[in-house]
Motif scaffolding. Structure first.
Motif, mmCIF file in Angstrom:
data_model
loop_
_atom_site.group_PDB
_atom_site.id
_atom_site.type_symbol
_atom_site.label_atom_id
_atom_site.label_comp_id
_atom_site.label_asym_id
_atom_site.label_seq_id
_atom_site.Cartn_x
_atom_site.Cartn_y
_atom_site.Cartn_z
ATOM 1 N N ASP A 40 7.473 13.294 -0.244
ATOM 2 C CA ASP A 40 8.728 13.157 0.490
ATOM 3 C C ASP A 40 9.849 13.888 -0.242
ATOM 4 O O ASP A 40 10.026 13.749 -1.446
ATOM 5 N N GLU A 41 10.623 14.687 0.490
ATOM 6 C CA GLU A 41 11.678 15.498 -0.115
ATOM 7 C C GLU A 41 12.827 14.662 -0.658
ATOM 8 O O GLU A 41 13.669 15.168 -1.390
ATOM 9 N N ASP A 77 0.868 -1.179 0.000
ATOM 10 C CA ASP A 77 0.000 0.000 0.000
ATOM 11 C C ASP A 77 0.904 1.228 0.000
ATOM 12 O O ASP A 77 1.533 1.545 1.017
ATOM 13 N N ARG A 78 0.961 1.939 -1.127
ATOM 14 C CA ARG A 78 1.880 3.068 -1.234
ATOM 15 C C ARG A 78 1.264 4.389 -0.810
ATOM 16 O O ARG A 78 1.829 5.452 -1.048
ATOM 17 N N THR A 79 0.112 4.319 -0.154
ATOM 18 C CA THR A 79 -0.449 5.559 0.391
ATOM 19 C C THR A 79 0.120 5.868 1.770
ATOM 20 O O THR A 79 -0.114 6.947 2.315
ATOM 21 N N VAL A 80 0.836 4.889 2.334
ATOM 22 C CA VAL A 80 1.427 5.079 3.654
ATOM 23 C C VAL A 80 2.887 4.657 3.569
ATOM 24 O O VAL A 80 3.284 3.878 2.703
ATOM 25 N N PRO A 81 3.741 5.151 4.472
ATOM 26 C CA PRO A 81 5.150 4.743 4.459
ATOM 27 C C PRO A 81 5.323 3.333 5.026
ATOM 28 O O PRO A 81 4.505 2.841 5.815
ATOM 29 N N HIS A 82 6.417 2.696 4.622
ATOM 30 C CA HIS A 82 6.771 1.375 5.118
ATOM 31 C C HIS A 82 8.259 1.382 5.456
ATOM 32 O O HIS A 82 9.058 2.079 4.827
ATOM 33 N N ILE A 84 10.420 3.144 2.862
ATOM 34 C CA ILE A 84 9.737 3.320 1.573
ATOM 35 C C ILE A 84 8.640 4.353 1.801
ATOM 36 O O ILE A 84 7.631 4.064 2.464
ATOM 37 N N PRO A 85 8.814 5.601 1.298
ATOM 38 C CA PRO A 85 7.813 6.642 1.561
ATOM 39 C C PRO A 85 6.577 6.435 0.689
ATOM 40 O O PRO A 85 6.591 5.651 -0.262
ATOM 41 N N PRO A 86 5.484 7.168 0.985
ATOM 42 C CA PRO A 86 4.281 7.065 0.140
ATOM 43 C C PRO A 86 4.582 7.529 -1.283
ATOM 44 O O PRO A 86 5.537 8.272 -1.543
ATOM 45 N N LYS A 87 3.752 7.083 -2.183
ATOM 46 C CA LYS A 87 3.885 7.495 -3.579
ATOM 47 C C LYS A 87 3.624 8.998 -3.689
ATOM 48 O O LYS A 87 2.612 9.491 -3.199
ATOM 49 N N PRO A 88 4.507 9.722 -4.330
ATOM 50 C CA PRO A 88 4.329 11.174 -4.434
ATOM 51 C C PRO A 88 3.465 11.544 -5.644
ATOM 52 O O PRO A 88 2.988 10.697 -6.384
ATOM 53 N N ARG A 89 3.328 12.849 -5.819
ATOM 54 C CA ARG A 89 2.661 13.393 -7.008
ATOM 55 C C ARG A 89 3.677 14.191 -7.808
ATOM 56 O O ARG A 89 4.591 14.806 -7.243
ATOM 57 N N LEU A 90 3.499 14.176 -9.115
ATOM 58 C CA LEU A 90 4.354 14.972 -9.989
ATOM 59 C C LEU A 90 3.681 16.319 -10.199
ATOM 60 O O LEU A 90 2.530 16.395 -10.655
ATOM 61 N N ARG A 91 4.384 17.363 -9.845
ATOM 62 C CA ARG A 91 3.803 18.705 -9.885
ATOM 63 C C ARG A 91 4.439 19.503 -11.018
ATOM 64 O O ARG A 91 5.660 19.495 -11.188
ATOM 65 N N VAL A 92 3.596 20.204 -11.782
ATOM 66 C CA VAL A 92 4.061 21.062 -12.875
ATOM 67 C C VAL A 92 3.448 22.440 -12.686
ATOM 68 O O VAL A 92 2.224 22.568 -12.555
ATOM 69 N N ARG A 93 4.284 23.439 -12.635
ATOM 70 C CA ARG A 93 3.795 24.812 -12.526
ATOM 71 C C ARG A 93 4.479 25.674 -13.574
ATOM 72 O O ARG A 93 5.482 25.279 -14.178
#
Length: 709
Positions: free
Chosen positions: A284-285, A236-241, A261-270
């Motif tokens: 996660d940074e 489950d990649r919505t939570v860290p493991h 293993i951090p949660p799955k991130p989002r790709l941000r475009v601005r």
């Protein structure tokens, strides 16, 4: 190409199977394209789909007798050129393409920045560009990116962001107004550190699929039981493991390694400040981005590992697509993310300024409307009017080039109204530009107009098919045509150029106006005269001539005996010359119940019997710093009955048997500082130059000099 080599090529293509790759299409042929070009063209293809591509210049099958494409190459051909291209996909299928174009028909100037630039792109039509540097196109040239029809931009310094990581081949066309040079700008980025490999006892694919790969190790995920199971499992990649592992040979103090293993991130475009697309990871940074195996829709992401990066392009260009990146955390690959992007630096079309004035000259107030691309805002600036009493017919247009403009303001769609003020002509300049949603600014459109409701122009000329409307672009062609227009207006100014001939009939001016001469003269025929009927007319710098050589009934009319007739109106002459030659009797100015003013003006009249320069009945007469000459057996400079007369500092001459300067009856007179001269057969000697009756009253009579009386 022999059959064995061909089979090997197909076999190699079949081996290049990569999941998710695209097929080679016509859009992947970046260069050449159809058209007529002044320079040799390069062959530039996008083969990131994994296809094997071959080309031929002889019309033959590229797989039989062609060349394998392994990078950009200059096609050293001129005239009509045909390129055959064959792509063999990873499944063995082939696609064939043919591009035909023409090279030649334009020469390069030997000097100047423009010529040097064109020579450079002719010698090497693939120009490498490193992001953050400057690529200069001389201002003498115009350029356009892409191959679609659109406006050209004037040459300038071009640059993309130094953080740009989009590597691509951008086609660019430049022109010097004659030929067209097409070349390719290969944009590259400086590579950061390569993606390092980290040896960990597990792998992750598609974000959720965890596989433990360690040997002689056991592992634990979060608080689960320790295990050595190597079968793939879903996370489950919505939570860290937290993954822990250690040697299967358990001993006291045996080290335990771990990894989060951090949660799955989002790709941000601005959107960046310069219009570039800025990619970063929201989550996660520790995540970093690297190029994905699949290509983007426009170019490719430069290799490297990025916390954030930018995609950018040159001013005048636009790129858009979907970029896929690989995500790493702690140098461990986790999966890919994709996001659409648009980098729009293509300026919108310049606005169109529509005017109610057909040309750059208007008789009435002008209404302007500005239109542009529907997705763009329009801003406009208006100059303060440059005003002139005499219009702008002889003003150098360069005077208006640097006229100060007001600030640009948002155009809300209402009419912009331009008008003149009073009796002044007004010049206006309006500038406008469009600004699109991406922040791109168009070229500036400019509109110039002179609004002049007062000045008209007269110049005899051969008809050229245009309408003579009295503007300085299309002046009246005859005095009668001008007077017809003047009589419809309340106050006007008529500028006269060259020699103008009146018609054979008297011309009557009924509305007030100022008539200005410009090294011009007005010739009045024998049977004609200029009649001022109840109007206030001023003449400045005009020459009027009339010569009556014939006699008889046709020339005994009042018009034939006079140059000007003033009926209950007023005339003023400044810096003018009036000359009349009459067969019998003649008068230059005949005024009835009106007024006449002369200043720095010459009146010369000659006749066979009687000559009078100025005759006035019940009128106001003012003559100052002028010259009056009358030549005839019986002659007079001015005959005034009733009203008032003021003579100041004039040179008055009579040449004849009986001659006087002034004949005054029932007149209030001021006569000072004049010079009276007479040349005669002797009868005028001993007589006064000024005759008056008992009803004439002199309010001033002093400082006058007499000669020949």
């Amino acid at each position: 190409m022999n059959p064995l080599f061909r089979s090997c090529a197909i076999l190699a293509a079949l081996c290049c199977v990569q999941q998710g790759l695209f097929a080679f299409t016509a859009q992947d042929i970046i260069s050449p394209v159809e058209g007529t070009w002044a320079n040799r063209q390069p062959l530039v293809l996008d083969v990131s789909d994994g296809s094997e591509v071959y080309f031929s210049l002889t019309g033959s099958d590229p797989l039989d007798s062609g060349f394998a494409y392994d990078g950009p190459v200059i096609i050293d051909e001129e005239g009509e050129v045909s390129v055959n291209i064959t792509a063999v996909a990873h499944d063995g299928s082939r696609s064939d393409f043919t591009v035909r174009y023409m090279v030649g028909g334009a020469s390069v100037a030997a000097d100047g920045e423009g010529g040097a630039f064109l020579q450079a792109v002719s010698q090497n039509p693939v120009r490498k560009y490193v992001s953050g540097s400057v690529f200069s196109i001389p201002q003498a040239l115009q350029y356009r990116f892409g191959d679609l029809d659109g406006p050209f931009e004037y040459g300038r310094d071009l640059a993309v962001s130094g953080r740009n990581r989009l590597e691509r081949y951008a086609p660019c066309t430049v022109t010097d107004g004659g030929g067209f040079w097409r070349f390719i700008i290969h944009t590259v980025a400086e590579n950061p550190e390569p993606v390092p490999d980290r040896l960990l006892p597990f792998s992750i694919s598609d974000w959720t699929l965890f596989t433990f790969t360690g040997t002689k190790l056991i592992y634990q995920i979060d608080d689960e039981y320790w295990s050595a199971d190597s079968a793939p499992r879903e996370l489950d990649r919505t939570v860290p493991h937290v993954v822990r592992w250690q040697s299967v040979s358990y001993e006291e103090g045996n080290a335990v390694s771990s990894c989060v293993i951090p949660p799955k991130p989002r790709l941000r475009v601005r959107k960046g400040g310069g219009g570039q697309a800025v990619f970063s990871v929201a989550g996660d940074e520790g995540y970093r981005m690297a190029p994905a195996p699949n290509r983007s829709d426009s170019g490719a992401l430069a290799s490297g590992l990025y916390e954030s990066f930018e995609l950018d392009t040159f001013f005048g260009d636009e790129v858009r697509g979907t970029l896929e990146v690989s995500l790493y955390h702690g140098n461990v690959y986790h999966g890919t993310l994709s996001a659409p992007y648009t980098v729009d630096r293509k300026a919108p079309a310049a606005p169109v300024i529509a005017s109610t004035a057909g040309e750059a000259f208007a008789r009435n107030q002008v209404h302007l409307k500005i239109s542009g691309d529907k997705d763009s805002a329009i801003f406009y600036a208006l100059s303060s009017p440059i005003e002139s009493e005499l219009g702008f017919a002889e003003v150098d247009s360069s005077r208006f080039d640097n006229v100060p403009m007001g600030s640009f303001v948002y155009y809300e769609g209402d009419d912009i109204v331009l008008q003149s003020r009073g009796e002044l002509a007004a010049f206006y300049k309006v500038c406008a530009y469009a600004l699109d949603d991406a922040g791109n600014r168009s070229a500036v459109s400019e509109y110039r107009v002179v609004v002049d409701e007062y000045n008209y122009y007269l110049s005899e000329h051969e008809p050229d098919g245009s309408v003579s409307d009295g503007t300085y672009l299309h002046p009246f062609a005859s005095f009668s045509q001008a007077v017809e227009a003047l009589n419809r207006m309340e106050h006007t100014r008529l500028h006269v150029y060259g020699t103008v001939h009146l018609s054979e009939e008297p011309v009557t001016i009924k509305k007030s106006c100022l008539i200005v001469g410009n090294q011009s003269r007005v010739v009045v025929p024998e049977t004609a005269a200029i009649v001022v009927d109840g109007a206030d007319i001023s003449f400045d710098g005009c020459i009027f001539e009339k010569q009556v050589e014939s006699t008889g009934s046709a020339f005994s009319s009042e018009a034939a005996k006079k140059l000007f007739v003033v009926e209950r109106g007023s005339v003023s002459f400044f810096n003018c010359e009036l000359v009349g030659v009459f067969a019998a009797a003649g008068v230059l100015i005949d005024c009835n119940e009106g007024s006449v003013a002369l200043e720095n003006t010459g009146l010369t009249v000659r006749a066979d019997s009687y000559a009078c320069a100025l005759s006035a009945l019940d009128s106001e007469v003012v003559v100052e710093c002028s010259r009056l000459t009358s030549v005839a057996p019986t002659c007079v400079n001015a005959s005034v009955s009733g009203g008032t007369v003021r003579f100041f500092q004039n040179a008055c001459t009579v040449i004849g048997h009986l001659g006087r300067v002034l004949e005054l009856s029932r007149t209030a007179a001021h006569i000072t500082g004049n010079t009276f001269s007479a040349t005669s057969g002797g009868a005028a000697q001993g007589q006064s130059p000024v005759w008056n009756d008992v009803d004439t009253r002199f309010y001033a009579f002093s400082g006058n000099n007499e000669h020949g009386f």
